[in-house]
Design a protein around this motif. Sequence first.
Motif, PDB file in Angstrom:
ATOM      1  N   GLN A  46       0.832  -1.192   0.000  1.00  8.95           N
ATOM      2  CA  GLN A  46       0.000   0.000   0.000  1.00  8.95           C
ATOM      3  C   GLN A  46       0.874   1.254   0.000  1.00  8.95           C
ATOM      4  N   SER A  47       0.260   2.375  -0.310  1.00  8.98           N
ATOM      5  CA  SER A  47       1.023   3.623  -0.405  1.00  8.98           C
ATOM      6  C   SER A  47       1.626   4.016   0.943  1.00  8.98           C
ATOM      7  N   HIS A  48       0.879   3.861   2.023  1.00  8.34           N
ATOM      8  CA  HIS A  48       1.427   4.245   3.317  1.00  8.34           C
ATOM      9  C   HIS A  48       2.553   3.293   3.745  1.00  8.34           C
ATOM     10  N   THR A  49       2.491   2.023   3.285  1.00  6.53           N
ATOM     11  CA  THR A  49       3.573   1.104   3.596  1.00  6.53           C
ATOM     12  C   THR A  49       4.844   1.487   2.857  1.00  6.53           C
ATOM     13  N   ARG A  50       4.699   1.910   1.589  1.00 10.77           N
ATOM     14  CA  ARG A  50       5.865   2.362   0.828  1.00 10.77           C
ATOM     15  C   ARG A  50       6.478   3.601   1.465  1.00 10.77           C
ATOM     16  N   THR A  51       5.629   4.508   1.916  1.00 12.31           N
ATOM     17  CA  THR A  51       6.144   5.714   2.577  1.00 12.31           C
ATOM     18  C   THR A  51       6.893   5.351   3.857  1.00 12.31           C
ATOM     19  N   TYR A  52       6.363   4.387   4.597  1.00 11.11           N
ATOM     20  CA  TYR A  52       7.030   3.950   5.829  1.00 11.11           C
ATOM     21  C   TYR A  52       8.388   3.330   5.526  1.00 11.11           C
ATOM     22  N   LEU A  53       8.479   2.539   4.428  1.00  7.20           N
ATOM     23  CA  LEU A  53       9.752   1.946   4.053  1.00  7.20           C
ATOM     24  C   LEU A  53      10.755   2.992   3.589  1.00  7.20           C
ATOM     25  N   GLU A  54      10.293   4.004   2.884  1.00 10.38           N
ATOM     26  CA  GLU A  54      11.201   5.046   2.407  1.00 10.38           C
ATOM     27  C   GLU A  54      11.812   5.840   3.553  1.00 10.38           C
ATOM     28  N   ASN A  55      11.089   5.942   4.645  1.00 10.87           N
ATOM     29  CA  ASN A  55      11.591   6.717   5.785  1.00 10.87           C
ATOM     30  C   ASN A  55      12.532   5.912   6.676  1.00 10.87           C
ATOM     31  N   MET A  56      12.732   4.633   6.375  1.00  9.23           N
ATOM     32  CA  MET A  56      13.668   3.839   7.169  1.00  9.23           C
ATOM     33  C   MET A  56      15.088   4.198   6.814  1.00  9.23           C
ATOM     34  N   SER A  57      15.982   4.036   7.785  1.00  8.88           N
ATOM     35  CA  SER A  57      17.356   4.514   7.630  1.00  8.88           C
ATOM     36  C   SER A  57      18.244   3.542   6.869  1.00  8.88           C
ATOM     37  N   SER A  58      18.001   2.237   6.954  1.00  6.56           N
ATOM     38  CA  SER A  58      18.913   1.263   6.339  1.00  6.56           C
ATOM     39  C   SER A  58      18.116   0.123   5.725  1.00  6.56           C
ATOM     40  N   ASP A  59      18.814  -0.613   4.876  1.00 13.39           N
ATOM     41  CA  ASP A  59      18.193  -1.797   4.266  1.00 13.39           C
ATOM     42  C   ASP A  59      17.958  -2.908   5.273  1.00 13.39           C
ATOM     43  N   LYS A  60      18.722  -2.922   6.351  1.00 11.60           N
ATOM     44  CA  LYS A  60      18.542  -3.965   7.348  1.00 11.60           C
ATOM     45  C   LYS A  60      17.168  -3.862   8.011  1.00 11.60           C
ATOM     46  N   ASP A  61      16.761  -2.616   8.323  1.00 15.36           N
ATOM     47  CA  ASP A  61      15.429  -2.429   8.906  1.00 15.36           C
ATOM     48  C   ASP A  61      14.339  -2.789   7.908  1.00 15.36           C
ATOM     49  N   ARG A  62      14.570  -2.447   6.638  1.00 12.33           N
ATOM     50  CA  ARG A  62      13.569  -2.804   5.624  1.00 12.33           C
ATOM     51  C   ARG A  62      13.463  -4.323   5.477  1.00 12.33           C
ATOM     52  N   ALA A  63      14.624  -4.988   5.511  1.00 11.33           N
ATOM     53  CA  ALA A  63      14.605  -6.448   5.370  1.00 11.33           C
ATOM     54  C   ALA A  63      13.843  -7.091   6.517  1.00 11.33           C
ATOM     55  N   GLU A  64      14.062  -6.630   7.747  1.00 10.24           N
ATOM     56  CA  GLU A  64      13.345  -7.197   8.889  1.00 10.24           C
ATOM     57  C   GLU A  64      11.849  -6.934   8.785  1.00 10.24           C
ATOM     58  N   PHE A  65      11.476  -5.734   8.376  1.00  8.68           N
ATOM     59  CA  PHE A  65      10.049  -5.412   8.252  1.00  8.68           C
ATOM     60  C   PHE A  65       9.388  -6.265   7.188  1.00  8.68           C
ATOM     61  N   LEU A  66      10.030  -6.380   6.016  1.00 10.86           N
ATOM     62  CA  LEU A  66       9.443  -7.149   4.928  1.00 10.86           C
ATOM     63  C   LEU A  66       9.435  -8.644   5.242  1.00 10.86           C
ATOM     64  N   ALA A  67      10.432  -9.114   5.993  1.00  9.60           N
ATOM     65  CA  ALA A  67      10.448 -10.528   6.373  1.00  9.60           C
ATOM     66  C   ALA A  67       9.261 -10.852   7.263  1.00  9.60           C
ATOM     67  N   LYS A  68       8.971  -9.989   8.241  1.00  5.82           N
ATOM     68  CA  LYS A  68       7.814 -10.206   9.109  1.00  5.82           C
ATOM     69  C   LYS A  68       6.516 -10.119   8.312  1.00  5.82           C
ATOM     70  N   ARG A  69       6.445  -9.183   7.389  1.00  7.76           N
ATOM     71  CA  ARG A  69       5.223  -9.037   6.599  1.00  7.76           C
ATOM     72  C   ARG A  69       5.001 -10.250   5.698  1.00  7.76           C
ATOM     73  N   CYS A  70       6.072 -10.728   5.050  1.00  5.31           N
ATOM     74  CA  CYS A  70       5.944 -11.897   4.185  1.00  5.31           C
ATOM     75  C   CYS A  70       5.589 -13.143   4.982  1.00  5.31           C
ATOM     76  N   ALA A  71       6.169 -13.271   6.176  1.00  2.00           N
ATOM     77  CA  ALA A  71       5.855 -14.427   7.007  1.00  2.00           C
ATOM     78  C   ALA A  71       4.391 -14.406   7.427  1.00  2.00           C
ATOM     79  N   ARG A  72       3.869 -13.223   7.729  1.00  2.00           N
ATOM     80  CA  ARG A  72       2.470 -13.132   8.134  1.00  2.00           C
ATOM     81  C   ARG A  72       1.543 -13.530   6.998  1.00  2.00           C
ATOM     82  N   PHE A  73       1.799 -13.056   5.783  1.00  2.00           N
ATOM     83  CA  PHE A  73       0.950 -13.424   4.659  1.00  2.00           C
ATOM     84  C   PHE A  73       1.156 -14.887   4.257  1.00  2.00           C
ATOM     85  N   ALA A  74       2.365 -15.415   4.447  1.00  2.00           N
ATOM     86  CA  ALA A  74       2.589 -16.833   4.146  1.00  2.00           C
ATOM     87  C   ALA A  74       1.765 -17.708   5.078  1.00  2.00           C
ATOM     88  N   ARG A  75       1.666 -17.320   6.336  1.00  2.00           N
ATOM     89  CA  ARG A  75       0.839 -18.085   7.275  1.00  2.00           C
ATOM     90  C   ARG A  75      -0.629 -18.017   6.879  1.00  2.00           C
TER      91      ARG A  75
END
Length: 636
Positions: free
Chosen positions: A428-457
């Motif tokens: 979603q647009s607000h999710t993209r905005t939240y990712l753009e405001n993150m400081s590093s790729d490591k934080d983005r990777a952790e956020f997206l990993a949790k999100r993908c795991a939730r939808f996989a379940r």
Amino acid sequence: MDEDMPTDVSETTTKFEESTSSAVAMAADASAASDNPDNSATLSGEVTDADDNGDEAARREAAELFGASNDNNELDDPLLAQPQSKVRDGDYVLLHFADGKQVFAHCVSSWRGKSPPLKVSKRSYPTANLIGLPYGTVLELGRSRLIPLAEGEDVMPDITTSAQSRSSGASSPVPPPGAGSGSNVPYAGSTDELSEENDPEAEGDAVTGTGGYVSTDNRDLVDTNTAQGISYDRVEEMREQGMHGSEIVAALIENSATFDGKTEFSKAKYIKRKQMKYQPRCRMVRCTGSTVCEAWFAKEPRKIMNVREDTLAQILAYSNVCAGCQVMVYETCMGIITGALAQRMGGYGKIISLYMGQQPSFTEMIARYNLTFAENHSIKWLHTGEVLSEDAAVPVAPSSSSSTEISEAVTDYEKAERDQLVWPCPLQSHTRTYLENMSSDKDRAEFLAKRCARFARKLTRHTVLEAREWVHDPNRLSSSIILATKYDPTACLLKMLPNLAPSCPFVVYCEYIEPLSECFRELQRQNLAINLRLTDTWYREYQVLPGRTHPNMSMSQSGGFLLTGVKLCPVTGTNELDESVIKTLKAQEKGRRGRQRQKSKQAKKRRPGSKEESMSAKRARKEVNRRINNKKSRSK
């Protein structure tokens, strides 16, 4: 913020969407469009070849998280994943101490704000340094952390080594005071110095010294608490100063007035007791069905219904559990049997685990087995009301009214809602905005990993009606039933037997023999099973040491009772020992015995001098004897 940041976000999002879509497609065939690159490009935006300003290591870590093993990000089959030889972040391990104590430890890199991952003797220890260590590593408990030791170390340290661990984890050898050439201090673990045959000064039962007769046994020892020259306060002061445990043990040995008068076995026991108190060590062990069951049986056996590790092995063996089968299990043993089944099957097949209450109550115990995604996915949770209730075989349609509507055609709304999910899931647009405001790729990777795991379940979670279809489908009956519950086993087994395929085994466990005896008689009365066996295992542990091998003084009273059998087909199956067969066998046996009796009577009649001999036979025998006697008299 850099201008290339949105592009990096798009690249990271695309990689995660593609990798996780492949994982879910392999694990559960969730979506046919999971590997479609067009959808991924549409959802995440156009990917450019701009320079990467983020953390490349975080992306490699994300690829390792999802199992990518090659340059094309192709994922391995999760069913073929091999057990890890090293501890990973989030795994549970068992710590085996020398005194027999076993403690669970949760290996996490950070536990701030959570309960401590490890607590031993009212002291909390971090477990971040255990991540990456191989199983079997020996650890020593320091003041504030667990110290890994070098390979070859044992949980019972050698008295000749000091545990002043360096950063490498090695122990530097330091001889204890008084352990020179003339010392009689035995080394713990040395079998040569524990035998009096190897002592040149040991002759008979006594050694004569300058002071006269010296006894070599414990007859002259008096426990007055005055033999130790170091006080308790001094020992605590030494521990507070950071002195290592081996040095404290050596000091206690040196200042003991009665140590030299002890026997070699008593010296070894004394050293072992002091080492376990002031130099505790443990071994890191993998969590399996056997080790987890052994640890809980030693800690709180009542919570697992006194299931021993040998009883658990018999349950798995008698139930004939293998990869690809469908097992129905109903247990109240905190999930020990369910976790052992998942490890044994390796993700192949289904484990229909029944539970009571609003949700499964032993998911925490299942997490201690460190199951893979495929093994976790093979466990299908189902409420006991779907199997044990009176109308369990009748599908019930969801209804908003208070009364339950029963119909032939049922709409599975949960499955319809799951089918509406699109994978890869768009951002979603607000999710993209939240990712753009993150400081590093490591934080983005952790956020997206949790999100993908939730939808996989969400995409792989089965619905209640699907589980009921697996249970009640006559073409896909269970190949085994395991029952280990505190409730009435007879009533539960009779309700579960219709869901078991003919000629398939079932296993019933109970702490007491009386409920299983009643179940045994009921199964015999209704001719529901054959090969019924009610067994109990006698189990005792032995101490095996040089010159001191004997059974342990204490042992478990009972590991429970097992009732095993094979189900008969309700249509064509017949019990070989039914009443008609028993009557036929008795008639045949009676006939054989009658013929044998007749033969024995005839043989007795033929025997001379017997009561059953006929009068004519007696007269004939007497006449023959008379003639023989007459001939003898004439010859004379």
